[in-house]
Design a protein around this motif. Sequence first.
Motif, mmCIF file in Angstrom:
data_model
loop_
_atom_site.group_PDB
_atom_site.id
_atom_site.type_symbol
_atom_site.label_atom_id
_atom_site.label_comp_id
_atom_site.label_asym_id
_atom_site.label_seq_id
_atom_site.Cartn_x
_atom_site.Cartn_y
_atom_site.Cartn_z
ATOM 1 N N MET A 116 -2.842 -9.400 -21.327
ATOM 2 C CA MET A 116 -4.206 -9.831 -21.021
ATOM 3 C C MET A 116 -5.139 -9.389 -22.145
ATOM 4 O O MET A 116 -5.022 -8.262 -22.652
ATOM 5 C CB MET A 116 -4.673 -9.234 -19.690
ATOM 6 C CG MET A 116 -3.900 -9.742 -18.499
ATOM 7 S SD MET A 116 -4.706 -9.296 -16.940
ATOM 8 C CE MET A 116 -3.496 -9.941 -15.773
ATOM 9 N N THR B 59 -0.074 -15.157 -20.284
ATOM 10 C CA THR B 59 -1.324 -14.613 -20.806
ATOM 11 C C THR B 59 -2.505 -14.920 -19.894
ATOM 12 O O THR B 59 -2.488 -15.886 -19.132
ATOM 13 C CB THR B 59 -1.642 -15.199 -22.198
ATOM 14 O OG1 THR B 59 -1.985 -16.587 -22.079
ATOM 15 C CG2 THR B 59 -0.462 -15.049 -23.148
ATOM 16 N N ALA B 60 -3.525 -14.093 -20.019
ATOM 17 C CA ALA B 60 -4.809 -14.322 -19.339
ATOM 18 C C ALA B 60 -5.890 -13.613 -20.145
ATOM 19 O O ALA B 60 -5.635 -12.625 -20.832
ATOM 20 C CB ALA B 60 -4.783 -13.774 -17.909
ATOM 21 N N GLY B 61 -7.107 -14.144 -20.077
ATOM 22 C CA GLY B 61 -8.228 -13.488 -20.729
ATOM 23 C C GLY B 61 -8.224 -13.567 -22.238
ATOM 24 O O GLY B 61 -8.865 -12.757 -22.907
ATOM 25 N N LEU C 223 -8.382 -5.727 -14.904
ATOM 26 C CA LEU C 223 -7.423 -6.810 -15.149
ATOM 27 C C LEU C 223 -7.802 -8.041 -14.332
ATOM 28 O O LEU C 223 -8.549 -7.946 -13.364
ATOM 29 C CB LEU C 223 -6.008 -6.372 -14.742
ATOM 30 C CG LEU C 223 -5.447 -5.103 -15.369
ATOM 31 C CD1 LEU C 223 -4.131 -4.742 -14.684
ATOM 32 C CD2 LEU C 223 -5.233 -5.284 -16.865
ATOM 33 N N TRP C 224 -7.256 -9.194 -14.730
ATOM 34 C CA TRP C 224 -7.346 -10.341 -13.838
ATOM 35 C C TRP C 224 -6.548 -9.979 -12.587
ATOM 36 O O TRP C 224 -5.397 -9.548 -12.670
ATOM 37 C CB TRP C 224 -6.756 -11.586 -14.505
ATOM 38 C CG TRP C 224 -7.657 -12.206 -15.523
ATOM 39 C CD1 TRP C 224 -8.442 -11.558 -16.428
ATOM 40 C CD2 TRP C 224 -7.865 -13.596 -15.742
ATOM 41 N NE1 TRP C 224 -9.126 -12.469 -17.208
ATOM 42 C CE2 TRP C 224 -8.781 -13.726 -16.806
ATOM 43 C CE3 TRP C 224 -7.353 -14.758 -15.150
ATOM 44 C CZ2 TRP C 224 -9.207 -14.965 -17.295
ATOM 45 C CZ3 TRP C 224 -7.773 -15.984 -15.630
ATOM 46 C CH2 TRP C 224 -8.695 -16.099 -16.683
#
Length: 259
Positions: free
Chosen positions: A97, A120-122, A238-239
């Motif tokens: 992330m 993935t994120a962000g 975090l997400w």
Amino acid sequence: MSIVVSNKQKIHYELAGDKGPWMLLHPPHMIPMNAWKEDGYVKQLEQDFRLVLIEPLGQGYSDAPKDYSHYTISSRIRHVLDVMREVQADYTYFLGMGLGAQVGFQMSKEFPRRIRSLITAGAQPYQELEEAKFLKEKLDKLRSGNISAYLQQWHSLDHLTEGQEKVILQGDAEAYALGLEASINWEGLGDDLQSLGTTTLLFTAKAESRFLSVRDAGKRMRYGRYMILPKVLYSHGLWSSELIIKPLLEFTRRDRSNN
């Protein structure tokens, strides 16, 4: 907690789970690796994977050198590879992330055989032009030593715990600044996206500032797909695992059944 020495710097990491393939969890800038535990990621993922939680250089309990070259994305890849070598992981699923996603994107290009799949994120696989607009303001805030004010201005929606804030506030502001600068200066993958052979799942949401870029990247990648979440919900920096875990497990289980 274990330590590996990479490029003469101590990198802390932790292991969890005792079965299944490896999955490495790389957090965003400044967020302690314990966030993965606190938000429930470890408890849910260790049922399917052997987990490696890495504490990036410059934050948490890892070393914090005052040398920009240690914080480039390429240098961080070396840290990851040294941790993988230490735990004898030939390849890994990679969940990243923010900063962690950037490391994963670049690693997919430079060391494709070491990443089985990337989630993935962000972050986006392009240079963070929007973030660059605020770079000087962010760096000035950090280099002033007022980490608390920085968190209030830039991380107020992350829902950090008191324990997380304590760890972050005990960190080195100059090291944070160097890490942030290197992250924002990362050039991204650009046209290399189309040649990546790593299966990739990119999380995004329409409310995210990177939405269009992430969606574009998901369309351009040969083995990439993107998932539009109904919202961006942060928990422990975090997400939130509430949004991520179920589709992540569906994605990785499908990948494992196809190989």
